[in-house]
Design a protein around this motif. Structure first.
Motif, PDB file in Angstrom:
ATOM      1  N   LEU A  40     -28.941  -4.962  26.708  1.00 58.84           N
ATOM      2  CA  LEU A  40     -29.994  -3.848  26.750  1.00 58.84           C
ATOM      3  C   LEU A  40     -31.345  -4.281  26.300  1.00 58.84           C
ATOM      4  CD1 LEU A  40     -27.792  -1.141  25.296  1.00 58.84           C
ATOM      5  CD2 LEU A  40     -28.001  -1.714  27.720  1.00 58.84           C
ATOM      6  N   SER A  41     -32.312  -3.788  26.991  1.00 63.16           N
ATOM      7  CA  SER A  41     -33.748  -3.696  26.701  1.00 63.16           C
ATOM      8  C   SER A  41     -33.927  -2.491  25.718  1.00 63.16           C
ATOM      9  CB  SER A  41     -34.563  -3.509  27.695  1.00 63.16           C
ATOM     10  OG  SER A  41     -35.886  -3.463  27.352  1.00 63.16           O
ATOM     11  N   GLY A  42     -34.996  -2.923  24.748  1.00 60.82           N
ATOM     12  CA  GLY A  42     -35.484  -1.717  24.076  1.00 60.82           C
ATOM     13  C   GLY A  42     -36.722  -1.082  24.545  1.00 60.82           C
ATOM     14  N   GLY A  43     -37.457  -0.628  23.693  1.00 62.53           N
ATOM     15  CA  GLY A  43     -38.634   0.166  24.151  1.00 62.53           C
ATOM     16  C   GLY A  43     -38.490   1.502  24.569  1.00 62.53           C
ATOM     17  N   SER A  44     -39.304   2.171  25.155  1.00 62.16           N
ATOM     18  CA  SER A  44     -39.127   3.688  25.683  1.00 62.16           C
ATOM     19  C   SER A  44     -38.668   3.731  26.947  1.00 62.16           C
ATOM     20  CB  SER A  44     -40.623   4.307  25.383  1.00 62.16           C
ATOM     21  OG  SER A  44     -41.589   3.746  26.113  1.00 62.16           O
ATOM     22  N   SER A  83     -35.552   1.058  15.702  1.00 64.29           N
ATOM     23  CA  SER A  83     -34.462   0.115  16.341  1.00 64.29           C
ATOM     24  C   SER A  83     -34.031   0.481  17.544  1.00 64.29           C
ATOM     25  CB  SER A  83     -33.383   0.474  15.275  1.00 64.29           C
ATOM     26  OG  SER A  83     -32.219  -0.274  15.775  1.00 64.29           O
ATOM     27  N   ASN A  84     -33.993  -0.927  18.335  1.00 69.44           N
ATOM     28  CA  ASN A  84     -33.418  -0.793  19.796  1.00 69.44           C
ATOM     29  C   ASN A  84     -32.169  -0.276  19.692  1.00 69.44           C
ATOM     30  OD1 ASN A  84     -35.995  -1.425  20.755  1.00 69.44           O
ATOM     31  ND2 ASN A  84     -35.491  -3.637  20.685  1.00 69.44           N
ATOM     32  N   PHE A  85     -31.228  -0.871  19.001  1.00 71.79           N
ATOM     33  CA  PHE A  85     -30.003  -0.505  18.661  1.00 71.79           C
ATOM     34  C   PHE A  85     -29.876   0.927  18.619  1.00 71.79           C
ATOM     35  CE2 PHE A  85     -25.643  -0.290  17.658  1.00 71.79           C
ATOM     36  CZ  PHE A  85     -25.686   0.592  16.580  1.00 71.79           C
ATOM     37  N   GLY A 142     -37.590  -4.979  30.273  1.00 75.33           N
ATOM     38  CA  GLY A 142     -38.990  -4.176  30.115  1.00 75.33           C
ATOM     39  C   GLY A 142     -40.078  -5.314  30.388  1.00 75.33           C
ATOM     40  N   ILE A 143     -41.292  -4.556  30.565  1.00 77.60           N
ATOM     41  CA  ILE A 143     -42.274  -5.421  30.425  1.00 77.60           C
ATOM     42  C   ILE A 143     -43.337  -4.949  29.620  1.00 77.60           C
ATOM     43  CG2 ILE A 143     -44.186  -6.372  31.892  1.00 77.60           C
ATOM     44  CD1 ILE A 143     -42.350  -7.134  34.328  1.00 77.60           C
ATOM     45  N   GLY A 144     -44.106  -5.660  28.976  1.00 74.04           N
ATOM     46  CA  GLY A 144     -45.301  -4.948  28.239  1.00 74.04           C
ATOM     47  C   GLY A 144     -46.380  -5.146  29.056  1.00 74.04           C
ATOM     48  N   GLY A 147     -47.688  -8.542  29.539  1.00 65.74           N
ATOM     49  CA  GLY A 147     -46.657  -9.436  30.220  1.00 65.74           C
ATOM     50  C   GLY A 147     -45.435  -9.891  29.332  1.00 65.74           C
ATOM     51  N   HIS A 148     -45.415  -9.654  28.240  1.00 70.13           N
ATOM     52  CA  HIS A 148     -44.275  -9.943  27.285  1.00 70.13           C
ATOM     53  C   HIS A 148     -42.978  -9.207  28.192  1.00 70.13           C
ATOM     54  CE1 HIS A 148     -44.768  -6.253  25.021  1.00 70.13           C
ATOM     55  NE2 HIS A 148     -43.330  -6.089  24.982  1.00 70.13           N
ATOM     56  N   THR A 149     -41.672  -9.915  27.703  1.00 73.85           N
ATOM     57  CA  THR A 149     -40.462  -9.483  27.769  1.00 73.85           C
ATOM     58  C   THR A 149     -39.441  -9.745  26.999  1.00 73.85           C
ATOM     59  OG1 THR A 149     -39.097  -8.839  29.729  1.00 73.85           O
ATOM     60  CG2 THR A 149     -39.479 -11.143  29.354  1.00 73.85           C
ATOM     61  N   ARG A 177     -41.754  -8.559  12.856  1.00 74.53           N
ATOM     62  CA  ARG A 177     -40.853  -9.723  13.169  1.00 74.53           C
ATOM     63  C   ARG A 177     -39.813  -8.995  14.336  1.00 74.53           C
ATOM     64  NH1 ARG A 177     -39.252 -13.152   8.222  1.00 74.53           N
ATOM     65  NH2 ARG A 177     -38.837 -11.172   7.226  1.00 74.53           N
ATOM     66  N   ARG A 178     -39.465  -9.935  15.140  1.00 70.85           N
ATOM     67  CA  ARG A 178     -38.217  -9.850  16.001  1.00 70.85           C
ATOM     68  C   ARG A 178     -37.405 -10.756  16.227  1.00 70.85           C
ATOM     69  NH1 ARG A 178     -40.767  -6.290  20.203  1.00 70.85           N
ATOM     70  NH2 ARG A 178     -41.890  -4.568  19.342  1.00 70.85           N
ATOM     71  N   ILE A 179     -36.170 -10.244  16.709  1.00 72.07           N
ATOM     72  CA  ILE A 179     -35.215 -11.357  17.160  1.00 72.07           C
ATOM     73  C   ILE A 179     -35.138 -11.218  18.690  1.00 72.07           C
ATOM     74  CG2 ILE A 179     -32.892 -12.383  16.998  1.00 72.07           C
ATOM     75  CD1 ILE A 179     -32.782 -10.935  14.211  1.00 72.07           C
TER      76      ILE A 179
HETATM   77  C1  6PG Z   1     -38.584  -4.001  22.782  1.00 69.98           C
HETATM   78  C2  6PG Z   1     -38.381  -4.186  24.069  1.00 69.98           C
HETATM   79  C3  6PG Z   1     -39.732  -4.683  25.032  1.00 69.98           C
HETATM   80  C4  6PG Z   1     -40.037  -3.592  26.196  1.00 69.98           C
HETATM   81  C5  6PG Z   1     -41.399  -3.761  26.515  1.00 69.98           C
HETATM   82  C6  6PG Z   1     -41.809  -2.465  27.246  1.00 69.98           C
HETATM   83  O1  6PG Z   1     -38.080  -4.265  22.124  1.00 69.98           O
HETATM   84  O2  6PG Z   1     -39.860  -3.414  22.726  1.00 69.98           O
HETATM   85  O3  6PG Z   1     -37.655  -5.178  24.452  1.00 69.98           O
HETATM   86  O4  6PG Z   1     -39.815  -5.942  25.577  1.00 69.98           O
HETATM   87  O5  6PG Z   1     -39.013  -3.524  27.174  1.00 69.98           O
HETATM   88  O6  6PG Z   1     -42.305  -3.731  25.128  1.00 69.98           O
HETATM   89  O7  6PG Z   1     -41.818  -1.207  26.366  1.00 69.98           O
HETATM   90  P1  6PG Z   1     -42.048   0.059  26.878  1.00 69.98           P
HETATM   91  O8  6PG Z   1     -40.905   0.321  27.710  1.00 69.98           O
HETATM   92  O9  6PG Z   1     -41.852   1.147  25.669  1.00 69.98           O
HETATM   93  O10 6PG Z   1     -43.270   0.229  27.634  1.00 69.98           O
END
Ligand code: 6PG
Length: 242
Positions: A40-44, A83-85, A142-144, A147-149, A177-179
């Motif tokens: 799974l991805s995190g973020g919103s 937390s993404n979890f 997701g993508i920031g 350009g991060h993912t 910090r991230r894993i």
């Molecule tokens: C995280 C994600 C990160 C996220 C992008 C987009 O931990 O934040 O894994 O890669 O997918 O930053 O985030 P948004 O969906 O919040 O724009």
């Protein structure tokens, strides 16, 4: 690599269609003798997707056949709003009948380096290996705007040629910090789906999909599954410059 770009009028239709597609892929694989693994991805952005999966598909999926992992995690406790979890637990995991033993979270509360080693070993013990690296059935990413993912940020492109499974990185803006899974593992997946919405991402998305010179520093532009598929699920705003 099989590649597709699908564009939807709004975030509701985007998330609903991706949920349906994920369920289709899971049920299509459900007769295989091994679990189906999703990172799974995190973020919103994925919040609506996870809500739909939890609210509308809790009885339609053999969740005990699924193993849930994360593509990255913030180094915070699981009950942190960061937390993404914690986000996936609230919106999806608490609504479905999935064995606790099938939920494999990155322990953001632990020492990052030790946890990256532990999580690498956990993934490698549970998933099939190919070219010495674990194979996920599906990465939801997701993508920031930079350009991060996952948590592979600009400047960490070496993670796409790493022999490691997980790495510890630092968010360039917050210093958090991230894993993260390495780019090598991401590209070893059977399927990667980018879920992206909003005007703010339109330029980044267009540069990556058009393979513009400007995207050369974008980690997301290095997501090119060696054996698997890459599908883009975009809303019209994120696809505006395509
Ligand atoms: C995280 C994600 C990160 C996220 C992008 C987009 O931990 O934040 O894994 O890669 O997918 O930053 O985030 P948004 O969906 O919040 O724009």
């Amino acid at each position: 690599m099989k590649n597709s770009v699908r564009i939807f009028p709004n975030s509701g239709e985007l998330a609903a269609t991706l949920a349906e597609e994920i369920v289709r892929r899971i049920t299509h694989s459900a007769n295989s003798e091994r679990n189906y693994s999703i990172a799974l991805s995190g973020g919103s952005t994925p919040e609506l997707l996870y809500s739909i999966l939890g609210d509308e598909y809790s009885d339609a999926v053999p969740w005990d056949f699924i193993r849930i992992f994360w593509g990255d995690e913030r180094c915070v406790p699981p009950d942190s709003t960061e937390s993404n979890f914690g986000m996936a637990k609230r919106l999806l995991l608490d609504k479905i009948d999935i064995p606790e033993s099938n939920i494999h979270r990155m322990m953001g509360e632990e020492d990052p380096l030790k946890e990256a080693i532990r999580y690498s070993a956990e993934i490698s013990s549970l998933l099939p290996l190919r070219d010495g690296l674990p194979v996920f059935d599906l990465q939801i990413m997701g993508i920031g705007e930079d350009g991060h993912t996952a948590s592979v940020f600009p400047g960490f492109l070496d993670l796409f040629s790493s022999s490691e499974v997980c790495a510890v990185t630092v968010h360039p803006g917050s210093g958090q910090r991230r894993i993260t899974l390495t780019g090598s593992v991401i590209n070893n997946s059977e399927a990667v789906v980018f879920l992206v919405e909003g005007k703010g991402k339109a330029e980044t998305v267009a540069r990556i999909i058009r393979n513009d010179a400007e995207s050369a520093g974008y980690p997301a532009s290095f997501v090119r599954p060696v054996y698997g598929s890459l599908d883009w699920f975009l809303d019209e705003d994120a696809a505006a410059l395509l």
